[in-house]
Write an enzyme that holds these catalytic residues in place. Structure first.
Site, PDB file in Angstrom:
ATOM      1  CE  LYS A  25      -4.050  -2.107   2.105  1.00  0.00           C
ATOM      2  NZ  LYS A  25      -5.005  -2.101   3.220  1.00  0.00           N
ATOM      3  CB  CYS A  43      -1.194   0.933   8.470  1.00  0.00           C
ATOM      4  SG  CYS A  43      -0.051   2.071   9.229  1.00  0.00           S
ATOM      5  CG  ASP A  44      -3.755  -4.439   5.552  1.00  0.00           C
ATOM      6  OD1 ASP A  44      -4.508  -3.755   4.835  1.00  0.00           O
ATOM      7  OD2 ASP A  44      -4.057  -5.582   5.949  1.00  0.00           O
ATOM      8  CB  SER A  45      -4.891  -4.469  11.105  1.00  0.00           C
ATOM      9  OG  SER A  45      -4.344  -3.255  11.532  1.00  0.00           O
TER      10      SER A  45
END
Length: 178
Positions: A25, A43-45
């Site tokens: 991203k 960010c990615d969760s």
């Protein structure tokens, strides 16, 4: 906002997947002309529940199945972070992990929560900053991470790239709000 297709990515562990998605991203946004001379944060969760990577559920049925398996249990919310300074070309990547404990919801509560649509939009099918907040009984670690970005980690990463956290506040400083 990036146009990364999250479903196109796989990794050996939930933590590796979170980092891979965050980096993809950030890199996608950094390639855009609007990102020239900018600091880009991606960010990615992913929720790690017994080693399984739980991102956003595909549909209502999956969200309900997830909640039935999560209720009364704990999982690890892993957020991958990637920072790219397009001015210098320097970058950094890191992860934050927070243990989240879920309430023992009834089937009726799960059905009602999923019917709101909120669980379909978020990793792990839950959020603490919306309707699902009442279904999280304990957080061990950084609560910002559970919302989707670890602010303490981000500050440390920026400092490593010689970008001071407070330098991101110029409009607040100019307006006398700080």
């Amino acid at each position: 906002m990036s146009d990364v297709d999250e479903s196109a990515y796989t990794a050996k562990t939930p933590a590796a997947l979170a980092q891979l998605l965050a980096t993809a991203k950030a890199e996608a946004v950094a390639r855009l002309s609007i990102a020239e001379g900018a600091v880009v944060v991606g960010c990615d969760s992913v929720l790690d529940l017994d080693g399984a990577a739980l991102g956003k559920p595909e549909d209502v049925a999956e969200a309900k199945r997830r909640w039935r398996s999560m209720r009364g249990r704990s999982g690890l919310l892993v957020t991958g972070h990637c920072v790219i300074d397009t001015r210098s070309g320097r970058h950094d990547a890191a992860r934050a992990t927070t243990r989240v404990t879920f309430a023992d919801l009834s089937d009726e509560e799960i059905d009602a929560y999923v019917a709101t649509g909120e669980p379909l939009q978020v990793a792990g099918a839950f959020t603490i900053d919306g309707l699902g907040g009442a279904f999280v009984t304990k957080i061990d670690g950084d609560p910002h991470n559970v919302v989707g970005i670890s602010l303490p980690l981000l500050r440390t990463m920026l400092r490593g790239l010689d970008v001071e956290w407070t330098s991101l506040w110029p409009s607040c400083q100019q307006e006398g709000r700080v």
